[in-house]
Scaffold this motif. Structure first.
Motif, PDB file in Angstrom:
ATOM      1  N   LEU A   5       0.814  -1.214   0.000  1.00  0.00           N
ATOM      2  CA  LEU A   5       0.000   0.000   0.000  1.00  0.00           C
ATOM      3  C   LEU A   5       0.847   1.263   0.000  1.00  0.00           C
ATOM      4  N   ARG A   6       2.112   1.146   0.340  1.00  0.00           N
ATOM      5  CA  ARG A   6       2.985   2.316   0.390  1.00  0.00           C
ATOM      6  C   ARG A   6       3.641   2.609  -0.949  1.00  0.00           C
ATOM      7  N   THR A  29      19.659  15.832 -17.835  1.00  0.00           N
ATOM      8  CA  THR A  29      20.342  14.602 -17.444  1.00  0.00           C
ATOM      9  C   THR A  29      20.744  14.743 -15.983  1.00  0.00           C
ATOM     10  N   SER A  30      21.075  13.664 -15.382  1.00  0.00           N
ATOM     11  CA  SER A  30      21.503  13.686 -13.990  1.00  0.00           C
ATOM     12  C   SER A  30      22.615  12.671 -13.799  1.00  0.00           C
ATOM     13  N   PRO A  31      23.750  13.111 -13.240  1.00  0.00           N
ATOM     14  CA  PRO A  31      24.803  12.139 -12.977  1.00  0.00           C
ATOM     15  C   PRO A  31      24.457  11.226 -11.808  1.00  0.00           C
ATOM     16  N   VAL A  32      23.618  11.717 -10.880  1.00  0.00           N
ATOM     17  CA  VAL A  32      23.245  10.958  -9.688  1.00  0.00           C
ATOM     18  C   VAL A  32      21.793  11.276  -9.356  1.00  0.00           C
ATOM     19  N   ILE A  33      21.059  10.273  -8.916  1.00  0.00           N
ATOM     20  CA  ILE A  33      19.699  10.481  -8.426  1.00  0.00           C
ATOM     21  C   ILE A  33      19.708  10.128  -6.950  1.00  0.00           C
ATOM     22  N   PHE A  34      19.285  11.069  -6.111  1.00  0.00           N
ATOM     23  CA  PHE A  34      19.162  10.832  -4.682  1.00  0.00           C
ATOM     24  C   PHE A  34      17.699  10.651  -4.334  1.00  0.00           C
ATOM     25  N   TYR A  35      17.405   9.745  -3.423  1.00  0.00           N
ATOM     26  CA  TYR A  35      16.029   9.513  -3.003  1.00  0.00           C
ATOM     27  C   TYR A  35      16.008   9.179  -1.522  1.00  0.00           C
ATOM     28  N   ASP A  36      14.847   9.390  -0.888  1.00  0.00           N
ATOM     29  CA  ASP A  36      14.763   9.012   0.524  1.00  0.00           C
ATOM     30  C   ASP A  36      14.398   7.535   0.623  1.00  0.00           C
ATOM     31  N   ASN A  37      14.233   7.034   1.825  1.00  0.00           N
ATOM     32  CA  ASN A  37      14.070   5.596   1.992  1.00  0.00           C
ATOM     33  C   ASN A  37      12.625   5.117   1.919  1.00  0.00           C
ATOM     34  N   GLY A  38      11.708   5.953   1.497  1.00  0.00           N
ATOM     35  CA  GLY A  38      10.323   5.526   1.340  1.00  0.00           C
ATOM     36  C   GLY A  38      10.132   4.672   0.097  1.00  0.00           C
ATOM     37  N   ALA A  39       9.127   3.828   0.133  1.00  0.00           N
ATOM     38  CA  ALA A  39       8.866   2.924  -0.995  1.00  0.00           C
ATOM     39  C   ALA A  39       8.581   3.701  -2.276  1.00  0.00           C
ATOM     40  N   ARG A  40       7.747   4.719  -2.199  1.00  0.00           N
ATOM     41  CA  ARG A  40       7.419   5.494  -3.411  1.00  0.00           C
ATOM     42  C   ARG A  40       8.647   6.225  -3.951  1.00  0.00           C
ATOM     43  N   ALA A  41       9.468   6.760  -3.053  1.00  0.00           N
ATOM     44  CA  ALA A  41      10.673   7.468  -3.496  1.00  0.00           C
ATOM     45  C   ALA A  41      11.635   6.519  -4.197  1.00  0.00           C
ATOM     46  N   SER A  42      11.797   5.329  -3.652  1.00  0.00           N
ATOM     47  CA  SER A  42      12.674   4.333  -4.262  1.00  0.00           C
ATOM     48  C   SER A  42      12.163   3.914  -5.639  1.00  0.00           C
ATOM     49  N   GLN A  43      10.869   3.683  -5.734  1.00  0.00           N
ATOM     50  CA  GLN A  43      10.278   3.303  -7.027  1.00  0.00           C
ATOM     51  C   GLN A  43      10.388   4.449  -8.033  1.00  0.00           C
ATOM     52  N   THR A  44      10.174   5.672  -7.574  1.00  0.00           N
ATOM     53  CA  THR A  44      10.309   6.839  -8.448  1.00  0.00           C
ATOM     54  C   THR A  44      11.733   6.944  -8.971  1.00  0.00           C
ATOM     55  N   ALA A  45      12.716   6.784  -8.079  1.00  0.00           N
ATOM     56  CA  ALA A  45      14.119   6.851  -8.482  1.00  0.00           C
ATOM     57  C   ALA A  45      14.448   5.781  -9.514  1.00  0.00           C
ATOM     58  N   ASP A  46      13.939   4.570  -9.326  1.00  0.00           N
ATOM     59  CA  ASP A  46      14.194   3.482 -10.276  1.00  0.00           C
ATOM     60  C   ASP A  46      13.612   3.799 -11.650  1.00  0.00           C
ATOM     61  N   ILE A  47      12.391   4.326 -11.682  1.00  0.00           N
ATOM     62  CA  ILE A  47      11.763   4.667 -12.964  1.00  0.00           C
ATOM     63  C   ILE A  47      12.540   5.788 -13.652  1.00  0.00           C
ATOM     64  N   LEU A  48      12.911   6.823 -12.892  1.00  0.00           N
ATOM     65  CA  LEU A  48      13.682   7.927 -13.468  1.00  0.00           C
ATOM     66  C   LEU A  48      15.028   7.445 -13.994  1.00  0.00           C
TER      67      LEU A  48
END
Length: 92
Positions: A5-6, A29-48
């Motif tokens: 659900l998260r 473009t981005s040399p690095v993508i930073f994300y927080d440890n939330g499930a949605r943030a991690s999934q967003t980072a992976d898609i980006l």
């Protein structure tokens, strides 16, 4: 909440893909993508990362930079030098 659900909804994933396409169309473009440890943030980072061809090794959880091993040792260094330092000690 349950982990499932998260995460991003299908609509959320579509929004991230659309945002990634808009960024790519503008030449962002981005040399690095930073994300927080939330499930949605991690999934967003992976898609980006996938959409913008950012290697997985350059998708970093922001809290990683807060680890005690980096305090002081990285003071005054630029992002490239800090990344190289952490990759070296991770490989050891």
């Amino acid at each position: 909440k349950q982990a499932a659900l998260r995460g991003l909804t299908e609509q959320g994933r579509e929004q991230v893909r659309a945002a990634a396409e808009a960024l790519a169309a503008r030449g962002v473009t981005s040399p690095v993508i930073f994300y927080d440890n939330g499930a949605r943030a991690s999934q967003t980072a992976d898609i980006l990362a996938n959409s913008l061809s950012v290697p997985r090794r350059d998708v970093e959880p922001e809290f990683r930079w807060l680890e005690a091993r980096g305090l002081g040792a990285l003071d005054g260094t630029d992002l490239q030098a800090a990344t190289e330092y952490l990759h070296r000690i991770d490989a050891a």
